[in-house]
Structures are given as structure tokens and as C-alpha cells.
Design a protein around this motif. Structure first.
Motif, PDB file in Angstrom:
ATOM      1  N   ARG A 181      11.485  -9.665   7.164  1.00  0.00           N
ATOM      2  CA  ARG A 181      12.515  -8.811   7.757  1.00  0.00           C
ATOM      3  C   ARG A 181      13.516  -8.331   6.706  1.00  0.00           C
ATOM      4  NH1 ARG A 181      16.677 -11.177  12.141  1.00  0.00           N
ATOM      5  NH2 ARG A 181      17.439 -12.114  10.213  1.00  0.00           N
ATOM      6  N   THR A 182      13.842  -9.222   5.743  1.00  0.00           N
ATOM      7  CA  THR A 182      14.829  -8.872   4.726  1.00  0.00           C
ATOM      8  C   THR A 182      14.262  -7.912   3.689  1.00  0.00           C
ATOM      9  OG1 THR A 182      15.918 -11.003   5.008  1.00  0.00           O
ATOM     10  CG2 THR A 182      16.412  -9.792   2.984  1.00  0.00           C
ATOM     11  N   ARG A 183      13.019  -8.192   3.260  1.00  0.00           N
ATOM     12  CA  ARG A 183      12.441  -7.425   2.170  1.00  0.00           C
ATOM     13  C   ARG A 183      11.529  -6.296   2.635  1.00  0.00           C
ATOM     14  NH1 ARG A 183      13.429 -10.285  -2.469  1.00  0.00           N
ATOM     15  NH2 ARG A 183      14.184 -12.416  -2.128  1.00  0.00           N
ATOM     16  N   GLY A 184      11.226  -6.265   3.931  1.00  0.00           N
ATOM     17  CA  GLY A 184      10.407  -5.187   4.473  1.00  0.00           C
ATOM     18  C   GLY A 184       8.919  -5.447   4.449  1.00  0.00           C
ATOM     19  N   SER A 185       8.477  -6.429   3.681  1.00  0.00           N
ATOM     20  CA  SER A 185       7.048  -6.744   3.616  1.00  0.00           C
ATOM     21  C   SER A 185       6.870  -8.157   3.072  1.00  0.00           C
ATOM     22  CB  SER A 185       6.307  -5.751   2.716  1.00  0.00           C
ATOM     23  OG  SER A 185       6.761  -5.860   1.379  1.00  0.00           O
ATOM     24  N   LEU A 186       5.672  -8.693   3.238  1.00  0.00           N
ATOM     25  CA  LEU A 186       5.331 -10.012   2.711  1.00  0.00           C
ATOM     26  C   LEU A 186       4.360  -9.799   1.557  1.00  0.00           C
ATOM     27  CD1 LEU A 186       5.994 -12.957   3.321  1.00  0.00           C
ATOM     28  CD2 LEU A 186       3.908 -13.098   4.662  1.00  0.00           C
ATOM     29  N   GLN A 187       4.848  -9.904   0.344  1.00  0.00           N
ATOM     30  CA  GLN A 187       4.045  -9.566  -0.818  1.00  0.00           C
ATOM     31  C   GLN A 187       2.995 -10.632  -1.100  1.00  0.00           C
ATOM     32  OE1 GLN A 187       7.301  -9.240  -3.606  1.00  0.00           O
ATOM     33  NE2 GLN A 187       7.416  -7.022  -3.335  1.00  0.00           N
ATOM     34  N   ALA A 188       1.840 -10.181  -1.600  1.00  0.00           N
ATOM     35  CA  ALA A 188       0.709 -11.080  -1.814  1.00  0.00           C
ATOM     36  C   ALA A 188       0.933 -12.024  -2.992  1.00  0.00           C
ATOM     37  CB  ALA A 188      -0.565 -10.265  -2.033  1.00  0.00           C
ATOM     38  N   LYS A 189       1.552 -11.531  -4.079  1.00  0.00           N
ATOM     39  CA  LYS A 189       1.688 -12.352  -5.283  1.00  0.00           C
ATOM     40  C   LYS A 189       2.523 -13.610  -5.070  1.00  0.00           C
ATOM     41  CE  LYS A 189       0.747  -8.949  -8.891  1.00  0.00           C
ATOM     42  NZ  LYS A 189       1.267  -8.262 -10.105  1.00  0.00           N
ATOM     43  N   PRO A 190       3.729 -13.508  -4.476  1.00  0.00           N
ATOM     44  CA  PRO A 190       4.481 -14.754  -4.237  1.00  0.00           C
ATOM     45  C   PRO A 190       3.765 -15.701  -3.287  1.00  0.00           C
ATOM     46  CG  PRO A 190       5.586 -12.875  -3.222  1.00  0.00           C
ATOM     47  CD  PRO A 190       4.530 -12.331  -4.123  1.00  0.00           C
ATOM     48  N   LEU A 191       3.008 -15.148  -2.329  1.00  0.00           N
ATOM     49  CA  LEU A 191       2.235 -15.998  -1.428  1.00  0.00           C
ATOM     50  C   LEU A 191       1.163 -16.766  -2.196  1.00  0.00           C
ATOM     51  CD1 LEU A 191       1.691 -13.802   1.770  1.00  0.00           C
ATOM     52  CD2 LEU A 191       3.119 -15.832   1.539  1.00  0.00           C
ATOM     53  N   LEU A 192       0.510 -16.076  -3.135  1.00  0.00           N
ATOM     54  CA  LEU A 192      -0.539 -16.716  -3.924  1.00  0.00           C
ATOM     55  C   LEU A 192       0.049 -17.814  -4.812  1.00  0.00           C
ATOM     56  CD1 LEU A 192      -3.473 -16.849  -4.847  1.00  0.00           C
ATOM     57  CD2 LEU A 192      -2.966 -15.057  -6.523  1.00  0.00           C
ATOM     58  N   TRP A 193       1.165 -17.523  -5.473  1.00  0.00           N
ATOM     59  CA  TRP A 193       1.829 -18.533  -6.297  1.00  0.00           C
ATOM     60  C   TRP A 193       2.246 -19.732  -5.447  1.00  0.00           C
ATOM     61  CZ3 TRP A 193       1.696 -19.188 -11.278  1.00  0.00           C
ATOM     62  CH2 TRP A 193       1.501 -18.095 -12.131  1.00  0.00           C
ATOM     63  N   SER A 194       2.797 -19.459  -4.267  1.00  0.00           N
ATOM     64  CA  SER A 194       3.239 -20.539  -3.373  1.00  0.00           C
ATOM     65  C   SER A 194       2.071 -21.416  -2.956  1.00  0.00           C
ATOM     66  CB  SER A 194       3.919 -19.952  -2.133  1.00  0.00           C
ATOM     67  OG  SER A 194       5.071 -19.222  -2.475  1.00  0.00           O
ATOM     68  N   ALA A 195       0.942 -20.781  -2.631  1.00  0.00           N
ATOM     69  CA  ALA A 195      -0.239 -21.535  -2.202  1.00  0.00           C
ATOM     70  C   ALA A 195      -0.767 -22.411  -3.338  1.00  0.00           C
ATOM     71  CB  ALA A 195      -1.326 -20.577  -1.729  1.00  0.00           C
ATOM     72  N   CYS A 196      -0.785 -21.871  -4.566  1.00  0.00           N
ATOM     73  CA  CYS A 196      -1.248 -22.658  -5.716  1.00  0.00           C
ATOM     74  C   CYS A 196      -0.337 -23.861  -5.955  1.00  0.00           C
ATOM     75  CB  CYS A 196      -1.293 -21.777  -6.961  1.00  0.00           C
ATOM     76  SG  CYS A 196      -2.603 -20.533  -6.952  1.00  0.00           S
ATOM     77  N   ILE A 197       0.968 -23.648  -5.862  1.00  0.00           N
ATOM     78  CA  ILE A 197       1.922 -24.747  -6.049  1.00  0.00           C
ATOM     79  C   ILE A 197       1.750 -25.787  -4.947  1.00  0.00           C
ATOM     80  CG2 ILE A 197       4.378 -25.354  -6.053  1.00  0.00           C
ATOM     81  CD1 ILE A 197       4.885 -22.572  -7.319  1.00  0.00           C
ATOM     82  N   ALA A 198       1.529 -25.326  -3.708  1.00  0.00           N
ATOM     83  CA  ALA A 198       1.351 -26.248  -2.581  1.00  0.00           C
ATOM     84  C   ALA A 198       0.137 -27.146  -2.788  1.00  0.00           C
ATOM     85  CB  ALA A 198       1.207 -25.461  -1.281  1.00  0.00           C
ATOM     86  N   VAL A 199      -0.972 -26.558  -3.241  1.00  0.00           N
ATOM     87  CA  VAL A 199      -2.188 -27.348  -3.487  1.00  0.00           C
ATOM     88  C   VAL A 199      -1.946 -28.348  -4.614  1.00  0.00           C
ATOM     89  CG1 VAL A 199      -4.581 -27.227  -4.292  1.00  0.00           C
ATOM     90  CG2 VAL A 199      -3.743 -25.567  -2.618  1.00  0.00           C
ATOM     91  N   SER A 200      -1.232 -27.911  -5.642  1.00  0.00           N
ATOM     92  CA  SER A 200      -0.920 -28.801  -6.756  1.00  0.00           C
ATOM     93  C   SER A 200      -0.035 -29.965  -6.309  1.00  0.00           C
ATOM     94  CB  SER A 200      -0.232 -28.008  -7.869  1.00  0.00           C
ATOM     95  OG  SER A 200       0.068 -28.833  -8.973  1.00  0.00           O
ATOM     96  N   ILE A 201       0.975 -29.651  -5.500  1.00  0.00           N
ATOM     97  CA  ILE A 201       1.860 -30.695  -4.961  1.00  0.00           C
ATOM     98  C   ILE A 201       1.068 -31.687  -4.117  1.00  0.00           C
ATOM     99  CG2 ILE A 201       3.738 -31.165  -3.329  1.00  0.00           C
ATOM    100  CD1 ILE A 201       4.996 -28.514  -4.243  1.00  0.00           C
ATOM    101  N   ALA A 202       0.208 -31.160  -3.252  1.00  0.00           N
ATOM    102  CA  ALA A 202      -0.601 -32.020  -2.387  1.00  0.00           C
ATOM    103  C   ALA A 202      -1.517 -32.911  -3.221  1.00  0.00           C
ATOM    104  CB  ALA A 202      -1.428 -31.169  -1.426  1.00  0.00           C
ATOM    105  N   GLY A 203      -2.021 -32.351  -4.330  1.00  0.00           N
ATOM    106  CA  GLY A 203      -2.918 -33.121  -5.186  1.00  0.00           C
ATOM    107  C   GLY A 203      -2.240 -34.324  -5.805  1.00  0.00           C
ATOM    108  N   TYR A 204      -1.078 -34.110  -6.444  1.00  0.00           N
ATOM    109  CA  TYR A 204      -0.438 -35.262  -7.094  1.00  0.00           C
ATOM    110  C   TYR A 204       0.198 -36.199  -6.079  1.00  0.00           C
ATOM    111  CZ  TYR A 204       4.320 -33.077  -7.117  1.00  0.00           C
ATOM    112  OH  TYR A 204       5.525 -32.518  -6.774  1.00  0.00           O
TER     113      TYR A 204
END
Length: 298
Positions: A154-177
Motif C-alpha cells: 500500500r505504501t510503495r504501490g507494489s510488492l517488488q520481486a527482488k526484496p522478496l527473493l532476498w528475504s526468502a533466502c535469508i529466511a531459509v538461511s536463518i531456518a538452517g542455522y
């Protein structure tokens, strides 16, 4: 039976309390990490050195109080090496992501997805099953993340793919350790402080290899960002050692879910400290996260 149930409840509450303390420290160090992200990997090398000095000193004091030292076994070294590699990967991903995107774009999804992944891997790897109420808490935490993502759109007008991809990679890494370290401490019986202390020494060696030839730049960054480096060196080990002790009293998936309440504190810090956009939807997210923590411990 009744006394045994009360003992389990006290252990669970202690685990959740430790996890909440870890969440607050985690939120604080992520906010600080955003300010130093442009400094690059040499800054992480500087943080690793200061953190190692601090952790080794504290560990020595703890060992003196306990009356015994650390038995540095082959298993401890090997498992610490694996943990350090995953932690270094996460730190590297976080720093690169924070160089290009706001913390409010990266942190909510990465922290919100992590407990869902940990809940699944915790069942498979550690055989730790959550109750229906605790699963409800995980879903409420996911709903809090959804609310924050909705506000971003709502704030930015769209949900960009790149930050979502970075977030998902970090989430998997966090879950791993998180799963790996939970297994090392709970199943292999490694002492949390010794495990983390050995890891910090390995971490210095690892980052020294990564930034080879840029040590002067790392020292310059340490002087330029002395306060931030000191804050990170204190809060990063505080956050994770608390979480390691929490896994001794509560399922690792529950600890991960409670730690994800930090996404609310980061959202507030991003608005108050970093002056990033904030909307009323975050109030709803805060309520959902609070309800998630209650559902997990009742």
C-alpha cells in the motif's frame, strides 16, 4: 503428574522469556546493521574481531566461575565450523540486502518465514511436535507478516520481486542455522556458551579469509563506526546465546516463532530510528504477534 505438568510449564515459560529477550536483542542489532551495511564486508570482519574478544573474555569468566574449562573436542570444532559457515552466510546476505533495500522491506518476511520453515524441519530433524495452539501461534505470526507486507504494498504501490527473493533466502538461511544449532545443543548436548565461543574464533578466521587484503579498510571502518561495531559485537552474541539456552527449555520451532516477534520491534525501530515509512497496519501486526506469543505458551 500435576507437579510434572507445572515443571514443564515453568520450563516452557523460561524458554519463551529467553526467546523474547533474544528477539529484542535481534531487532536492535538488525537496526544497527542497516546503518553499517554500506561499509561492506571489511566492517563485518571488524565486528567479528571485537565480538570474538568480548565473547572469549566473558566465556573465560564463566568458566572460572563454574570451576572448569572448555573441552575442545573434535565434535565441538566440527559442529561449530558448520554453524559458523551458516551464520556468516546469513550476515553476508543481510548486509547486501540492507545496502539496496529498507529494513522494513527485508526483515518482516525473512523473520516471519523462518519459524514456519523451522517448525517443519524441527519435526523432521528433531522430532519436536507442536500442539495445535502452538501451530496457531505460528500462523498468527505469519498473519502479522502478511499485514506488514500489505502495508508495504500500500505504501510503495507494489510488492517488488527482488526484496522478496532476498528475504526468502535469508529466511531459509536463518531456518538452517536455527535447526542445526538446536540439534547441536539439544541432541548432541554441547554447552551453548562453549559452542558459541568456539564459533566466534572460527568466524574471525573465516572473515579474515573473505576480506584478505582489505584489513586496513576494516580497521578504518572500525574507527569510523566504532559505536555501531561495539553495539553489534554485544547484541549479536547476546541474542543468539539467549536463543540457544531457550532451546534447552522449549522446542526449537517454538523458540524460532517467539524470536520472530522481533519483526515488530524492528518495524518500530525502522520508523523511529531510521525514519522509514510506517502505517497504522503495524498496530494490527503488533496485536497479531502478541497473540501469537500468548497462543504458544498457554
Amino acid at each position: 503428574m500435576h507437579e510434572g505438568h507445572r515443571r514443564l510449564t515453568r520450563m516452557l515459560l523460561l524458554g519463551v522469556t529467553l526467546a523474547l529477550g533474544s528477539a529484542l536483542a535481534h531487532a536492535a542489532w538488525n537496526t544497527a546493521s542497516k546503518t553499517i551495511a554500506p561499509a561492506g564486508r571489511p566492517a563485518l570482519w571488524a565486528v567479528a574481531i571485537v565480538e570474538c574478544c568480548l565473547v572469549v573474555t566473558v566465556t573465560a569468566v564463566v568458566m572460572i566461575v563454574r570451576g572448569h574449562g572448555i573441552a575442545v573436542t573434535g565434535e565441538l570444532l566440527l559442529l561449530s565450523l558448520g554453524s559458523t559457515a551458516m551464520h556468516a552466510l546469513t550476515m553476508g546476505l543481510v548486509q547486501v540486502a540492507y545496502q539496496d533495500f529498507d529494513i522494513s522491506q527485508i526483515y518482516p518476511l525473512s523473520r516471519g518465514l523462518a519459524p514456519v520453515v523451522v517448525a517443519l524441519t524441527g519435526m523432521v530433524v528433531l522430532g519436536q511436535w507442536l500442539s495445535w495452539a502452538q501451530w496457531g501461534g505460528v500462523l498468527l505470526m505469519a498473519a502479522a507478516v502478511g499485514a506488514l507486507l500489505f502495508e508495504t504494498v500500500r505504501t510503495r504501490g507494489s510488492l517488488q520481486a527482488k526484496p522478496l527473493l532476498w528475504s526468502a533466502c535469508i529466511a531459509v538461511s536463518i531456518a538452517g542455522y536455527t535447526t542445526y544449532d538446536g540439534w547441536a545443543v539439544v541432541e548432541r548436548g554441547l554447552d551453548p556458551i562453549a559452542y558459541y565461543a568456539v564459533g566466534t574464533v572460527i568466524q574471525v578466521v573465516l572473515w579474515s579469509v573473505i576480506v584478505r587484503g582489505k584489513y586496513a579498510e576494516g580497521l578504518r571502518q572500525a574507527r569510523t563506526h566504532a559505536r555501531t561495531v561495539a553495539v553489534l559485537a554485544v547484541l549479536i552474541p547476546t541474542s543468539y546465546v539467549l536463543s540457544l539456552y531457550a532451546t534447552l527449555h522449549a522446542p526449537v520451532s517454538l523458540v524460532a516463532a517467539v524470536r520472530s516477534s522481533s519483526l515488530i520491534w524492528v518495524a518500530l525501530s525502522a520508523a523511529l530510528v531510521l525514519r522509514e515509512p510506517i502505517g497504522r497496519v503495524r498496530v494490527t501486526a503488533t496485536v497479531l504477534a502478541a497473540a501469537a506469543v500468548v497462543a504458544m505458551v498457554v
